[in-house]
Design a protein around this motif. Structure first.
Motif, short mmCIF file in Angstrom:
data_model
loop_
_atom_site.label_atom_id
_atom_site.label_comp_id
_atom_site.label_asym_id
_atom_site.label_seq_id
_atom_site.Cartn_x
_atom_site.Cartn_y
_atom_site.Cartn_z
N VAL A 99 2.72 11.73 -5.11
CA VAL A 99 4.18 12.57 -5.32
C VAL A 99 3.48 13.57 -6.59
CG1 VAL A 99 6.41 12.28 -7.03
CG2 VAL A 99 6.02 11.53 -4.34
N PRO A 100 2.77 13.21 -7.13
CA PRO A 100 2.69 13.96 -8.17
C PRO A 100 1.31 15.38 -7.01
CG PRO A 100 1.35 11.80 -8.24
CD PRO A 100 3.02 11.63 -7.35
N HIS A 124 10.42 19.14 -6.38
CA HIS A 124 9.44 17.19 -6.85
C HIS A 124 10.03 16.37 -8.13
CE1 HIS A 124 6.07 14.64 -9.12
NE2 HIS A 124 7.08 15.22 -10.25
N VAL A 125 11.23 17.12 -8.29
CA VAL A 125 12.16 16.50 -8.61
C VAL A 125 12.93 15.16 -7.76
CG1 VAL A 125 14.60 15.84 -9.99
CG2 VAL A 125 13.40 16.95 -11.42
N PHE A 126 13.30 16.17 -6.45
CA PHE A 126 13.64 14.90 -5.89
C PHE A 126 13.10 13.68 -5.31
CE2 PHE A 126 13.69 14.15 -0.85
CZ PHE A 126 14.55 13.61 -1.28
N TYR A 182 0.92 -1.14 0.15
CA TYR A 182 -0.16 0.09 0.03
C TYR A 182 0.98 1.26 -0.55
CZ TYR A 182 -3.18 4.13 1.70
OH TYR A 182 -4.00 4.97 1.34
N VAL A 183 2.03 0.89 0.58
CA VAL A 183 3.23 2.73 1.31
C VAL A 183 3.42 2.99 -0.63
CG1 VAL A 183 4.71 1.20 1.33
CG2 VAL A 183 4.37 3.48 2.54
N LEU A 184 3.69 1.93 -1.74
CA LEU A 184 4.23 2.22 -2.82
C LEU A 184 2.88 2.76 -3.63
CD1 LEU A 184 5.95 -0.91 -3.69
CD2 LEU A 184 6.81 1.47 -2.65
N TRP A 185 1.94 2.41 -3.74
CA TRP A 185 0.69 2.46 -4.57
C TRP A 185 0.71 4.50 -3.72
CZ3 TRP A 185 -4.62 4.48 -2.81
CH2 TRP A 185 -5.23 3.92 -4.25
N LEU A 186 0.57 4.22 -2.89
CA LEU A 186 0.06 5.84 -1.96
C LEU A 186 0.77 6.56 -2.62
CD1 LEU A 186 -1.65 7.47 0.74
CD2 LEU A 186 -0.02 6.73 1.66
N VAL A 187 2.00 6.88 -2.24
CA VAL A 187 3.31 7.39 -2.57
C VAL A 187 3.26 7.64 -4.30
CG1 VAL A 187 5.06 5.88 -3.09
CG2 VAL A 187 5.27 8.14 -2.15
N ALA A 188 3.13 6.74 -4.95
CA ALA A 188 2.80 7.66 -6.11
C ALA A 188 1.82 7.98 -6.53
CB ALA A 188 2.40 5.96 -7.15
N GLY A 189 1.11 8.09 -5.79
CA GLY A 189 -0.04 9.57 -5.86
C GLY A 189 0.23 10.45 -5.19
#
Length: 278
Positions: free
Chosen positions: A88-89, A133-135, A79-86
């Motif tokens: 970050v943008p 954002h790049v970071f 879930y944390v990977l799915w969450l961070v993909a949303g």
């Protein structure tokens, strides 16, 4: 066709093209001075979003695990990977949207200069937000590697979706920054809208797993940030190319181009009055 009869968008694009070095210089300076005076300085630009990621992860993955199982069904990765993909943008969109709206108010001393190209100011704010954002894109990719999910060829789409977000935010910022000069409460209104929109965008919850009526799902997908968040997850998780979502892509770009023409038109129409009001 004379310059005065050109659409405002083309006039402003010409000014931006001739001011590339100035925009880069002002954007770097804006980023450096954003946290000037604090002990940790620019470190705060990176610390706060990282803390936010882990707070949301802890609340939704650990503290409320039992109550959120229905919204996490169908997510093929931790879930944390799915969450961070949303997230970050969203961090970039939220920061750039707020900063772009207040660009003319913050740089009022430049607006009053006769020879200064005012049209560069919203761009300066949107570009300045790109540094963080790049970071965080790198931070996000690092998390995926730690979990053993190495980014593949679909990762190149992150550049495309970041560009989509940049253009969309810039289009809206031209409109809101111009209106904020005459209606300063708009800055606060935008911040409130962003607080609501983060929940209307499927960032913490999986739209495909909830039992909303189809009409509600369709309305939520009209949110342009749905296209961006979905695109980041397609690039890292679902392995879907942007052209495999033709309807969403066409809708997003039609809306963005329309907002670009509308935003720059309003900006150019109101520009002669900025110095008098500020």
């Amino acid at each position: 066709m004379s310059k005065s009869r050109k659409p405002a968008l083309f006039q402003i694009l010409g000014e931006l093209s001739g001011s590339r070095k100035l925009i880069g210089s002002l954007a770097k300076n804006d980023f450096k001075t954003k946290f000037a005076g604090s002990y940790l300085g620019r470190v705060w630009a990176f610390v706060q979003p990282v803390v936010t990621v882990f707070v949301y992860w802890f609340v939704f993955e650990k503290a409320l695990n039992a109550g959120t199982q229905s919204t996490k069904q169908g997510i093929p990765v931790p879930y944390v990977l799915w969450l961070v993909a949303g997230l970050v943008p969203w961090f970039y969109f939220s920061d750039a949207m707020s900063a772009g709206t207040s660009a003319l108010l913050e740089y009022d001393y430049l607006v009053k200069k006769v020879v200064f190209r005012i049209s560069t100011l919203p761009v300066v704010k949107v570009v300045s937000s790109l540094f963080v954002h790049v970071f965080f894109v790198c931070f996000m990719l690092g998390m995926y590697v730690v979990y053993g999910l190495f980014p593949g060829v679909y990762m190149v789409q992150l550049v495309y979706y970041s560009f989509c977000m940049f253009v969309f935010v810039l289009a809206v910022s031209y409109l809101t920054s111009a209106l904020a000069v005459f209606f300063r409460d708009l800055v606060q209104i935008i911040n409130i809208i962003l607080q609501v929109q983060i929940w209307a965008t499927p960032i913490m919850w999986n739209m495909e797993a909830v039992s909303f009526p189809p009409a509600v799902i369709a309305i939520l997908k009209f949110n342009p940030m749905y296209y961006i968040v979905c695109g980041y997850r397609d690039s890292l998780i679902n392995h879907i190319w942007f052209f495999q979502r033709p309807q969403l892509t066409l809708y997003f770009w039609c809306l963005t181009v329309l907002l670009l023409f509308a935003g720059t038109h309003v900006f150019r129409k109101l520009q002669p009055h900025f110095a008098d009001v500020l």
